[in-house]
Design a protein around this motif. Structure first.
Motif, PDB file in Angstrom:
ATOM      1  N   TYR A  61       0.834  -1.206   0.000  1.00  0.00           N
ATOM      2  CA  TYR A  61       0.000   0.000   0.000  1.00  0.00           C
ATOM      3  C   TYR A  61       0.870   1.257   0.000  1.00  0.00           C
ATOM      4  O   TYR A  61       0.629   2.179  -0.787  1.00  0.00           O
ATOM      5  CB  TYR A  61      -0.958   0.007   1.184  1.00  0.00           C
ATOM      6  CG  TYR A  61      -1.793   1.263   1.229  1.00  0.00           C
ATOM      7  CD1 TYR A  61      -2.848   1.440   0.327  1.00  0.00           C
ATOM      8  CD2 TYR A  61      -1.515   2.279   2.132  1.00  0.00           C
ATOM      9  CE1 TYR A  61      -3.595   2.604   0.337  1.00  0.00           C
ATOM     10  CE2 TYR A  61      -2.260   3.442   2.148  1.00  0.00           C
ATOM     11  CZ  TYR A  61      -3.297   3.606   1.247  1.00  0.00           C
ATOM     12  OH  TYR A  61      -4.024   4.761   1.251  1.00  0.00           O
ATOM     13  N   ASP A  62       1.874   1.287   0.853  1.00  0.00           N
ATOM     14  CA  ASP A  62       2.755   2.458   0.918  1.00  0.00           C
ATOM     15  C   ASP A  62       3.460   2.707  -0.419  1.00  0.00           C
ATOM     16  O   ASP A  62       3.687   3.844  -0.806  1.00  0.00           O
ATOM     17  CB  ASP A  62       3.801   2.289   2.021  1.00  0.00           C
ATOM     18  CG  ASP A  62       3.203   2.442   3.412  1.00  0.00           C
ATOM     19  OD1 ASP A  62       2.085   3.000   3.542  1.00  0.00           O
ATOM     20  OD2 ASP A  62       3.848   1.993   4.382  1.00  0.00           O
ATOM     21  N   ARG A  63       3.779   1.643  -1.123  1.00  0.00           N
ATOM     22  CA  ARG A  63       4.487   1.766  -2.398  1.00  0.00           C
ATOM     23  C   ARG A  63       3.586   2.228  -3.542  1.00  0.00           C
ATOM     24  O   ARG A  63       4.058   2.862  -4.480  1.00  0.00           O
ATOM     25  CB  ARG A  63       5.131   0.432  -2.775  1.00  0.00           C
ATOM     26  CG  ARG A  63       6.244   0.033  -1.836  1.00  0.00           C
ATOM     27  CD  ARG A  63       6.728  -1.368  -2.122  1.00  0.00           C
ATOM     28  NE  ARG A  63       7.661  -1.803  -1.098  1.00  0.00           N
ATOM     29  CZ  ARG A  63       8.110  -3.040  -0.983  1.00  0.00           C
ATOM     30  NH1 ARG A  63       7.721  -3.970  -1.842  1.00  0.00           N
ATOM     31  NH2 ARG A  63       8.947  -3.353  -0.015  1.00  0.00           N
ATOM     32  N   LYS A  65       0.205   3.668  -3.190  1.00  0.00           N
ATOM     33  CA  LYS A  65      -0.960   4.493  -2.843  1.00  0.00           C
ATOM     34  C   LYS A  65      -1.114   5.744  -3.706  1.00  0.00           C
ATOM     35  O   LYS A  65      -2.222   6.224  -3.914  1.00  0.00           O
ATOM     36  CB  LYS A  65      -0.945   4.862  -1.362  1.00  0.00           C
ATOM     37  CG  LYS A  65       0.211   5.718  -0.925  1.00  0.00           C
ATOM     38  CD  LYS A  65       0.187   5.919   0.570  1.00  0.00           C
ATOM     39  CE  LYS A  65       1.459   6.586   1.042  1.00  0.00           C
ATOM     40  NZ  LYS A  65       1.529   6.587   2.498  1.00  0.00           N
ATOM     41  N   GLU A  66      -0.042   6.274  -4.259  1.00  0.00           N
ATOM     42  CA  GLU A  66      -0.127   7.461  -5.113  1.00  0.00           C
ATOM     43  C   GLU A  66      -0.187   7.114  -6.599  1.00  0.00           C
ATOM     44  O   GLU A  66      -0.304   8.005  -7.434  1.00  0.00           O
ATOM     45  CB  GLU A  66       1.076   8.371  -4.854  1.00  0.00           C
ATOM     46  CG  GLU A  66       1.235   8.811  -3.408  1.00  0.00           C
ATOM     47  CD  GLU A  66       0.066   9.646  -2.891  1.00  0.00           C
ATOM     48  OE1 GLU A  66      -0.531  10.397  -3.693  1.00  0.00           O
ATOM     49  OE2 GLU A  66      -0.267   9.533  -1.704  1.00  0.00           O
ATOM     50  N   ASP A  67      -0.084   5.840  -6.925  1.00  0.00           N
ATOM     51  CA  ASP A  67      -0.039   5.400  -8.317  1.00  0.00           C
ATOM     52  C   ASP A  67      -1.454   5.261  -8.874  1.00  0.00           C
ATOM     53  O   ASP A  67      -2.174   4.339  -8.535  1.00  0.00           O
ATOM     54  CB  ASP A  67       0.713   4.066  -8.411  1.00  0.00           C
ATOM     55  CG  ASP A  67       0.947   3.606  -9.835  1.00  0.00           C
ATOM     56  OD1 ASP A  67       0.352   4.192 -10.763  1.00  0.00           O
ATOM     57  OD2 ASP A  67       1.718   2.648 -10.019  1.00  0.00           O
ATOM     58  N   LYS A  68      -1.824   6.162  -9.743  1.00  0.00           N
ATOM     59  CA  LYS A  68      -3.176   6.163 -10.313  1.00  0.00           C
ATOM     60  C   LYS A  68      -3.280   5.284 -11.563  1.00  0.00           C
ATOM     61  O   LYS A  68      -4.325   5.213 -12.186  1.00  0.00           O
ATOM     62  CB  LYS A  68      -3.603   7.596 -10.658  1.00  0.00           C
ATOM     63  CG  LYS A  68      -3.587   8.536  -9.472  1.00  0.00           C
ATOM     64  CD  LYS A  68      -4.497   8.060  -8.372  1.00  0.00           C
ATOM     65  CE  LYS A  68      -4.464   9.017  -7.197  1.00  0.00           C
ATOM     66  NZ  LYS A  68      -4.912   8.434  -5.968  1.00  0.00           N
ATOM     67  N   GLN A  74      -8.116   1.478  -7.772  1.00  0.00           N
ATOM     68  CA  GLN A  74      -8.917   2.701  -7.833  1.00  0.00           C
ATOM     69  C   GLN A  74     -10.311   2.369  -7.317  1.00  0.00           C
ATOM     70  O   GLN A  74     -11.279   2.294  -8.065  1.00  0.00           O
ATOM     71  CB  GLN A  74      -8.949   3.258  -9.256  1.00  0.00           C
ATOM     72  CG  GLN A  74      -7.584   3.516  -9.854  1.00  0.00           C
ATOM     73  CD  GLN A  74      -6.698   4.359  -8.960  1.00  0.00           C
ATOM     74  OE1 GLN A  74      -7.084   5.429  -8.509  1.00  0.00           O
ATOM     75  NE2 GLN A  74      -5.500   3.865  -8.673  1.00  0.00           N
TER      76      GLN A  74
END
Length: 124
Positions: A61-63, A65-68, A74
């Motif tokens: 998740y930390d790796r 979480k910003e990857d859209k 999503q």
């Protein structure tokens, strides 16, 4: 070395056999769902050493979480989705893997050292 990243979709799986034959001696990053198909797992094992880079739900998740660009994450609860996918995929990953390395709390340099050490051990 050649690094290729497959999406989480199976759209490239049909062409995998030919691609893998052309990639002997390469490093292949398959992404999440590829080893689930038994045929794909067997093809990977035919190519050489299969390494499962395992990580905890939190680390993943930390790796990402910003990857859209990850459509499966999503959703309303991406942490829960990661947990569900890991629970489903883990047995397949273990079945395909010759070596399992937990990357959860490791820096990339540590993972690389562990990969090299395991490959050297498995070669003899």
């Amino acid at each position: 070395d050649l690094f290729i990243k497959f999406s989480e979709y199976d759209d490239m799986c049909e062409k995998l056999e030919q691609l893998l034959e052309e990639m002997q001696g390469s490093v292949l990053s398959t992404g999440g769902g590829l080893p689930i198909r038994k045929k794909n797992a067997l093809l990977l094992k035919q190519l050489g050493t299969v390494i499962y880079l395992k990580a905890s739900e939190e680390a993943i998740y930390d790796r990402v979480k910003e990857d859209k660009t990850r459509p499966l994450l999503q959703c309303e609860n991406p942490k829960q989705k990661i947990k569900e996918m890991l629970n489903f995929r883990h047995p397949y990953y273990l079945g395909a893997a010759d070596i399992v390395i937990d990357t959860s709390d490791k820096m990339i340099s540590e993972v690389i050292k562990e990969i090299k050490r395991n490959i050297n051990t498995s070669i003899g």
